[in-house]
Design an enzyme around this catalytic site. Structure first.
Site, short mmCIF file in Angstrom:
data_model
loop_
_atom_site.label_atom_id
_atom_site.label_comp_id
_atom_site.label_asym_id
_atom_site.label_seq_id
_atom_site.Cartn_x
_atom_site.Cartn_y
_atom_site.Cartn_z
N GLU A 131 0.14 5.64 0.62
CA GLU A 131 0.85 5.07 1.78
C GLU A 131 0.33 3.68 2.10
O GLU A 131 1.08 2.81 2.56
CB GLU A 131 0.74 6.00 2.99
CG GLU A 131 1.34 7.40 2.82
CD GLU A 131 2.78 7.42 2.35
OE1 GLU A 131 3.52 6.45 2.60
OE2 GLU A 131 3.19 8.43 1.71
N GLU A 150 8.03 1.77 -4.28
CA GLU A 150 7.25 2.83 -4.90
C GLU A 150 6.27 2.26 -5.93
O GLU A 150 5.19 2.81 -6.14
CB GLU A 150 8.21 3.84 -5.54
CG GLU A 150 7.63 5.20 -5.80
CD GLU A 150 7.24 5.98 -4.54
OE1 GLU A 150 7.69 5.63 -3.43
OE2 GLU A 150 6.46 6.94 -4.68
#
Lengths: 505, 505
Positions: free
Chosen positions: B270, B299
């Site tokens: 994250e 991503e």
């Protein structure tokens, strides 16, 4: 059936809901930025926040709103609107007309001015330099005087400001209440000061573990009626309550190692605000009525819980053993009775927010009288330090040694919040009147507190005050709840009785 | 000077800013309701939230937006728009046309359908009952097929879905990349499984104090480049990253006593998303370009940090002593080299979100191939359990014993998120290509990590990826940053090299 009215009511309800939704979001954003947002993001977020605030404002003063309000305020509409709809129209009308009258240029100018004034005030307070603040304060007073002429008023120009915070209140109504409160409080203060009895307030002049304070506050909060699943408790330097909706009410407190009273009574105070909003009827969600009735009524709920309940003997009969458990070194050997007297010690001091229950109102009287005279043009901003100090001396018997602990202490005037201060003492007045009535309706009131049963109190408040949100004006609400208009006698008697006993007068 | 174009650009910029401000607010609201809002307030707040979301959507597809976009997309406008303005028009155009084409009725119907489908999916997963979910899944597939016909596509219907998550990507481009990745991964997995070496992964099968985990995670987060003054770390059951603005990026993690890897690699993952957004050029604030370039590029940043950095030997050369200090009982006697191999253990398993770095992509291939065939009408929803299990067996060598650990495991299809899954493996492909380039530009890359110097990495990423926000399309960005279009060889080689060493192949 008048189709135009029915259709206007539908559209109005929709528009009112949209604005109320935006205001609910603005409430959450304000809380977030004060409590939780990372430092570097705040100035960027202020722009997004401003965009939504502007949008909500524009809708409130839009042409569409004007047209709908005009239809729904007409004589013919009356039969089509229930009390709820009428109250919504009343509140939206008030905001619409107030905002529409001031030209957009003037509003913009004022927004720049107050932003500069706030910086100047911060500087001035820090450096004890009233002259640094004075030019801005003068301009703000000028603006307020002009705005009042535009709003209009019947008797006293200050009425226009009172009406903003306490709809319907006037100087004519307020003056006798405040004079009575001021005179009796000053007189009671003199008797207290000449009493030979002195509470053991020095027990608070020692460190109390912050972790233990947190635990104790989190322990009492749900017990006194705050629903933790419909709210939060966080920490900020300046405690406050912020409603997102009636099932999401967020309060804050602060923990000072050297002031254990600060968090306890601060938490109870904010809980009073919070419980009020948690108990507003959910049917008012998504409408202008989704909030408390006025600043004064709101303050009555926080002060009722903080003072009438939280500073009562019975409250501590229930909670004191638990507090002693948390602080055995500090309080283990102190009797309940002594503790009770200590938390109610009266001591004139310079700073309003640190004042005790009795002298607090005298601080407000200083401000009220200054504001009233300033707005009426009877005095000027440059004269404030001298007037402030003279009044402090007259009412509290002490004279600030500098302006930082005198006229510069409060932020309110720097954002133009004239008319706000009376709300604090109004809250005390309402609270005492409510206490009188609740004791008639629920004779076991203080017995319940002693047994830790707060449901009986909260039920009465919900039934008679909380549930109504903004449906009634403050005056309507207090008459409905207590059977009479605001009456200073209740607070005067309450203070007399309480302090006579504590100080053995 | 064409006044009409200049004026349209001004109005467009203003409108774009308003929508972007609303989206920034919606981001904060979403975070608040997931992380911090009291339980009872959430369903009430959903209405306010919906009002703002609807408002933002309406502005995005408004007549005004349509007219402005039509002027600013014209041939004559080209000379008046810089790259930034052109990118804004490109993104707003995309959203406008995509949204406008689907009739409002259809959107509304789909919103009801996905809400029901989500409930059905939750039930079905819990009770292992695919039939409970099937009727909803069939309707969602129907809707998607219809929507694709409305959007239009050149070659493969799935292109229309890919374009939503990875603008410009097509099946024709993606198929060879994914086939190469799948075949080489399956082959590598077989070699690993026949290796006699087994990492000591059992060291993770014991409790690790949650408090110690928290401390360790809070210790590494700022060191790897996450600015704690421009973000927050909180806890949620499902970790995520949420941007409010580029200086307010909030990530979450979760701590499991029996899975110490979950929080560490979850937090680093994250943080990769968060650092990306923290480093977008602030000039894009208040515009549609204020976010990352695409799901796949986003991503790539989380996986680059999690895998290429966080699962490297050098990373743990620096951090392992600190981790051992936190967990002396569990790790005190384990050599760094063994620890490194243990965190990189490969083990085929049923659940995607628990998969290791190598087998993860094979989970994605199962989903990608199923989605592609389903959307093209080559297979039907009712056949999915069988197809799923067959593909799992073919690629990973294991067969789920029930649908809950098979076709029912992911939420994505229940909200219509077809086309989303490829982003995860695209992220891995981009990440490996970026790693190859960064090692050319910064030969001391892994040495810096070993010395705990992450600035050199973050500077390269900021310079070449992060700062641009959504200015470039994913393909433009990857070409600009690495000198070539997406190429699967880099990931294939990276995996081969890494696991050959770990498993002594």
């Amino acid at each position: 059936m008048n189709q135009a009215i029915i259709s206007a009511l539908e559209k109005f309800t929709e528009l009112d809901e949209k604005i109320s939704h935006f205001n609910s979001i603005l409430g959450l954003l304000s809380w977030d930025q004060k409590v939780i947002a990372p430092k570097k993001g705040r100035s960027i977020f202020a722009k997004a926040n401003g965009t939504l605030r502007t949008e909500a404002f524009k809708l409130s003063v839009s042409e569409e709103m004007g047209e709908l309000l005009s239809i729904l305020s007409s004589k013919e509409s009356e039969d089509y609107l229930d009390d709820e709809a009428k109250a919504k129209v009343r509140e939206r009308n008030k905001f619409y007309h107030r905002s529409k009258r001031i030209p957009a240029d003037m509003i913009k100018e004022f927004s720049v001015l107050t932003s500069q004034a706030n910086d100047a005030w911060e500087d001035a307070k820090e450096t004890n330099d009233f002259e640094r603040y004075l030019p801005y304060l003068e301009k703000i007073v000028d603006f307020k005087r002009k705005a009042i002429e535009i709003y209009g008023y019947e008797n006293h120009p200050y009425d226009a400001l009172l009406d903003e915070f306490e709809p319907g209140l006037t100087v004519e109504k307020l003056d006798p209440l405040f004079v009575k409160l001021r005179e009796s409080s000053s007189e009671l203060l003199r008797r207290i000061q000449s009493s030979s009895y002195k509470p053991a307030a020095e027990i608070f002049d020692q460190p109390y573990s912050v972790n233990q304070q947190k635990e104790f506050n989190r322990y009492i909060l749900p017990l006194i009626g705050f629903d933790m699943e419909a709210g939060r408790l966080d920490e900020t330097v300046h405690p406050f309550a912020q409603t997102v909706n009636t099932r999401d009410v967020r309060i804050t407190t602060r923990y000072l190692e050297n002031n254990v009273r600060s968090a306890i009574f601060g938490t109870i105070h904010e809980a009073g605000h919070g419980i009020y909003e948690q108990n507003i009827d959910p049917k008012f969600e998504g409408s202008v009525l989704q909030e408390g009735a006025s600043f004064g009524i709101h303050e009555s709920q926080s002060r009722f819980l903080e003072n009438m309940v939280g500073r009562s003997e019975q409250f501590w009969k229930y909670f004191y053993p638990k507090l002693q458990e948390h602080f055995p070194d500090q309080l283990g050997n102190l009797e309940l009775d002594e503790f009770y007297r200590a938390i109610n010690a009266v001591q004139p001091s310079f700073i309003r927010v640190e004042a005790d229950e009795l002298t607090y109102n005298l601080h407000i009287m200083v401000r009220y009288e200054i504001e009233k005279a300033l707005i009426a043009g009877e005095i000027e901003a440059k004269d404030l330090p001298g007037i402030w100090n003279a009044k402090m001396n007259e009412y509290l018997g002490i004279t600030p040694s500098n302006n930082s602990e005198g006229v510069l202490q409060d932020i309110h005037w720097s954002f133009g919040g004239f008319g706000y201060f009376p709300s604090y003492s109004l809250g005390n007045l309402y609270a005492a009147q409510i206490l009188h009535k609740i004791q008639q309706d629920v004779p076991e009131f203080y017995d319940s507190i002693e047994q830790g049963n707060f449901a009986v109190i909260q039920n009465w408040l919900k039934e008679n005050i909380h549930q109504y949100g903004m449906l009634y004006t403050p005056n309507e609400l207090v008459v409905k709840a207590t059977g009479e208009e605001l009456n200073a006698d209740y607070l005067v008697q309450y203070l007399e009785k309480k302090y006579s006993k504590i100080y053995k007068l």
